[in-house]
Design a protein around this motif. Structure first.
Motif, PDB file in Angstrom:
ATOM      1  N   ASP A 190      34.263  54.658  28.819  1.00  0.00           N
ATOM      2  CA  ASP A 190      33.834  54.732  27.423  1.00  0.00           C
ATOM      3  C   ASP A 190      32.873  53.570  27.230  1.00  0.00           C
ATOM      4  OD1 ASP A 190      33.512  55.277  24.782  1.00  0.00           O
ATOM      5  OD2 ASP A 190      35.576  54.827  24.197  1.00  0.00           O
ATOM      6  N   GLY A 191      31.579  53.847  27.301  1.00  0.00           N
ATOM      7  CA  GLY A 191      30.588  52.776  27.310  1.00  0.00           C
ATOM      8  C   GLY A 191      30.723  52.021  28.610  1.00  0.00           C
ATOM      9  N   GLU A 192      31.022  50.728  28.526  1.00  0.00           N
ATOM     10  CA  GLU A 192      31.244  49.920  29.733  1.00  0.00           C
ATOM     11  C   GLU A 192      32.723  49.754  30.050  1.00  0.00           C
ATOM     12  OE1 GLU A 192      29.269  46.181  29.706  1.00  0.00           O
ATOM     13  OE2 GLU A 192      27.288  47.097  29.875  1.00  0.00           O
ATOM     14  N   ARG A 193      33.592  50.302  29.201  1.00  0.00           N
ATOM     15  CA  ARG A 193      35.036  50.131  29.386  1.00  0.00           C
ATOM     16  C   ARG A 193      35.591  51.223  30.300  1.00  0.00           C
ATOM     17  NH1 ARG A 193      40.017  51.107  25.892  1.00  0.00           N
ATOM     18  NH2 ARG A 193      38.736  52.760  25.048  1.00  0.00           N
ATOM     19  N   LEU A 194      36.196  50.813  31.393  1.00  0.00           N
ATOM     20  CA  LEU A 194      36.808  51.727  32.340  1.00  0.00           C
ATOM     21  C   LEU A 194      38.127  52.245  31.770  1.00  0.00           C
ATOM     22  CD1 LEU A 194      36.984  53.030  35.153  1.00  0.00           C
ATOM     23  CD2 LEU A 194      38.071  50.912  35.925  1.00  0.00           C
ATOM     24  N   LEU A 195      38.265  53.568  31.725  1.00  0.00           N
ATOM     25  CA  LEU A 195      39.488  54.177  31.212  1.00  0.00           C
ATOM     26  C   LEU A 195      40.383  54.715  32.318  1.00  0.00           C
ATOM     27  CD1 LEU A 195      38.012  56.179  28.208  1.00  0.00           C
ATOM     28  CD2 LEU A 195      39.090  53.911  28.182  1.00  0.00           C
ATOM     29  N   GLY A 196      39.769  55.257  33.362  1.00  0.00           N
ATOM     30  CA  GLY A 196      40.564  55.853  34.424  1.00  0.00           C
ATOM     31  C   GLY A 196      39.703  56.577  35.429  1.00  0.00           C
ATOM     32  N   ILE A 197      40.345  57.453  36.164  1.00  0.00           N
ATOM     33  CA  ILE A 197      39.672  58.237  37.186  1.00  0.00           C
ATOM     34  C   ILE A 197      40.373  59.589  37.280  1.00  0.00           C
ATOM     35  CG2 ILE A 197      41.092  57.222  39.008  1.00  0.00           C
ATOM     36  CD1 ILE A 197      38.639  57.464  40.874  1.00  0.00           C
ATOM     37  N   VAL A 198      39.599  60.627  37.548  1.00  0.00           N
ATOM     38  CA  VAL A 198      40.183  61.946  37.784  1.00  0.00           C
ATOM     39  C   VAL A 198      39.783  62.407  39.178  1.00  0.00           C
ATOM     40  CG1 VAL A 198      40.327  62.666  35.368  1.00  0.00           C
ATOM     41  CG2 VAL A 198      38.246  63.146  36.663  1.00  0.00           C
ATOM     42  N   SER A 199      40.644  63.214  39.765  1.00  0.00           N
ATOM     43  CA  SER A 199      40.340  63.801  41.061  1.00  0.00           C
ATOM     44  C   SER A 199      40.597  65.297  40.976  1.00  0.00           C
ATOM     45  CB  SER A 199      41.191  63.165  42.164  1.00  0.00           C
ATOM     46  OG  SER A 199      42.538  63.544  42.019  1.00  0.00           O
ATOM     47  N   ARG A 200      40.117  66.024  41.956  1.00  0.00           N
ATOM     48  CA  ARG A 200      40.278  67.485  41.931  1.00  0.00           C
ATOM     49  C   ARG A 200      41.733  67.889  41.745  1.00  0.00           C
ATOM     50  NH1 ARG A 200      36.244  70.703  42.565  1.00  0.00           N
ATOM     51  NH2 ARG A 200      37.295  72.488  43.473  1.00  0.00           N
ATOM     52  N   GLY A 201      42.647  67.142  42.323  1.00  0.00           N
ATOM     53  CA  GLY A 201      44.065  67.474  42.229  1.00  0.00           C
ATOM     54  C   GLY A 201      44.666  67.316  40.842  1.00  0.00           C
ATOM     55  N   ASP A 202      43.947  66.689  39.933  1.00  0.00           N
ATOM     56  CA  ASP A 202      44.457  66.484  38.576  1.00  0.00           C
ATOM     57  C   ASP A 202      44.338  67.736  37.707  1.00  0.00           C
ATOM     58  OD1 ASP A 202      45.118  63.791  38.964  1.00  0.00           O
ATOM     59  OD2 ASP A 202      43.077  63.153  38.475  1.00  0.00           O
ATOM     60  N   PHE A 203      43.630  68.724  38.198  1.00  0.00           N
ATOM     61  CA  PHE A 203      43.345  69.884  37.358  1.00  0.00           C
ATOM     62  C   PHE A 203      44.270  71.042  37.665  1.00  0.00           C
ATOM     63  CE2 PHE A 203      39.621  67.229  37.559  1.00  0.00           C
ATOM     64  CZ  PHE A 203      39.391  67.033  36.215  1.00  0.00           C
ATOM     65  N   GLN A 204      44.592  71.775  36.634  1.00  0.00           N
ATOM     66  CA  GLN A 204      45.527  72.882  36.732  1.00  0.00           C
ATOM     67  C   GLN A 204      44.863  74.099  37.373  1.00  0.00           C
ATOM     68  OE1 GLN A 204      46.695  73.440  32.679  1.00  0.00           O
ATOM     69  NE2 GLN A 204      47.783  71.499  32.596  1.00  0.00           N
ATOM     70  N   GLY A 205      45.703  75.028  37.807  1.00  0.00           N
ATOM     71  CA  GLY A 205      45.208  76.244  38.431  1.00  0.00           C
ATOM     72  C   GLY A 205      44.247  77.017  37.554  1.00  0.00           C
ATOM     73  N   THR A 206      44.493  77.037  36.251  1.00  0.00           N
ATOM     74  CA  THR A 206      43.606  77.781  35.357  1.00  0.00           C
ATOM     75  C   THR A 206      42.229  77.142  35.296  1.00  0.00           C
ATOM     76  OG1 THR A 206      44.486  76.537  33.466  1.00  0.00           O
ATOM     77  CG2 THR A 206      45.453  78.703  33.897  1.00  0.00           C
ATOM     78  N   GLU A 207      42.187  75.822  35.384  1.00  0.00           N
ATOM     79  CA  GLU A 207      40.905  75.124  35.360  1.00  0.00           C
ATOM     80  C   GLU A 207      40.130  75.388  36.652  1.00  0.00           C
ATOM     81  OE1 GLU A 207      42.521  71.533  32.496  1.00  0.00           O
ATOM     82  OE2 GLU A 207      42.719  71.355  34.662  1.00  0.00           O
ATOM     83  N   GLN A 208      40.835  75.366  37.765  1.00  0.00           N
ATOM     84  CA  GLN A 208      40.208  75.657  39.055  1.00  0.00           C
ATOM     85  C   GLN A 208      39.728  77.111  39.089  1.00  0.00           C
ATOM     86  OE1 GLN A 208      39.622  73.548  41.509  1.00  0.00           O
ATOM     87  NE2 GLN A 208      41.004  71.849  41.200  1.00  0.00           N
ATOM     88  N   ALA A 209      40.544  78.009  38.554  1.00  0.00           N
ATOM     89  CA  ALA A 209      40.181  79.431  38.526  1.00  0.00           C
ATOM     90  C   ALA A 209      38.931  79.656  37.683  1.00  0.00           C
ATOM     91  CB  ALA A 209      41.345  80.260  38.000  1.00  0.00           C
ATOM     92  N   ARG A 210      38.824  78.951  36.583  1.00  0.00           N
ATOM     93  CA  ARG A 210      37.637  79.086  35.726  1.00  0.00           C
ATOM     94  C   ARG A 210      36.381  78.661  36.459  1.00  0.00           C
ATOM     95  NH1 ARG A 210      35.647  77.884  30.386  1.00  0.00           N
ATOM     96  NH2 ARG A 210      33.463  78.422  30.568  1.00  0.00           N
ATOM     97  N   LEU A 211      36.467  77.587  37.230  1.00  0.00           N
ATOM     98  CA  LEU A 211      35.320  77.122  37.997  1.00  0.00           C
ATOM     99  C   LEU A 211      34.927  78.160  39.051  1.00  0.00           C
ATOM    100  CD1 LEU A 211      33.358  74.727  38.483  1.00  0.00           C
ATOM    101  CD2 LEU A 211      34.951  73.988  40.259  1.00  0.00           C
TER     102      LEU A 211
END
Length: 140
Positions: free
Chosen positions: A109-130
């Protein structure tokens, strides 16, 4: 659920960070101990400088015969990685990872680090949509 914002996905996880003068060996130990595939490289103020992944360990360390106990993260990290904001949607993260060929995306968020996401963080429905999107583009 492809509309989940990044802030909802990263809410329960504190990102693993190290300074650029940490060694690759330290980074790999942290990745192993935390069972993660990437560490974020930050300055003293917590600003994101780069990312170091398992792929970096193979391509920039092992393949080049470098000593992980002597090599600093700042020498082999991916500087200024692609990032997403907290309001970005899950499908945007998945598209970015697919299009750019990586598995981890820092969330800032701007210069503030909030976190990180990886492919494994996403649900099956999200992967299916892609996958559905990809198939549509292939047919056009």
């Amino acid at each position: 659920m492809t509309n989940r914002p990044m802030q909802e996905i990263i809410v329960r996880r504190t990102p693993v960070t190290l300074p650029p003068d940490a060694t690759v060996q330290q980074a790999c130990q942290r990745m192993r101990d935390s069972r993660i595939g990437a560490v974020l490289v930050t300055d003293a103020a917590g600003r994101l400088l780069g990312i170091f992944t398992g792929r970096d360990a193979i391509c920039r360390m092992l393949a080049e015969g470098r000593d992980p106990a002597r090599t600093r993260l700042g020498e082999v990290m991916t500087p200024r990685p692609e990032c997403l904001g907290p309001r970005a949607r899950a499908i945007e993260a998945l598209r970015l990872m697919r299009d750019c060929g990586f598995r981890h995306v820092p969330v800032v968020d701007g210069e503030r680090l909030l976190g990180i996401v990886s492919r494994g963080d996403f649900q099956g429905t999200e992967q299916a949509r892609l996958e559905e999107e990809s198939h549509l583009w292939e047919r056009l």
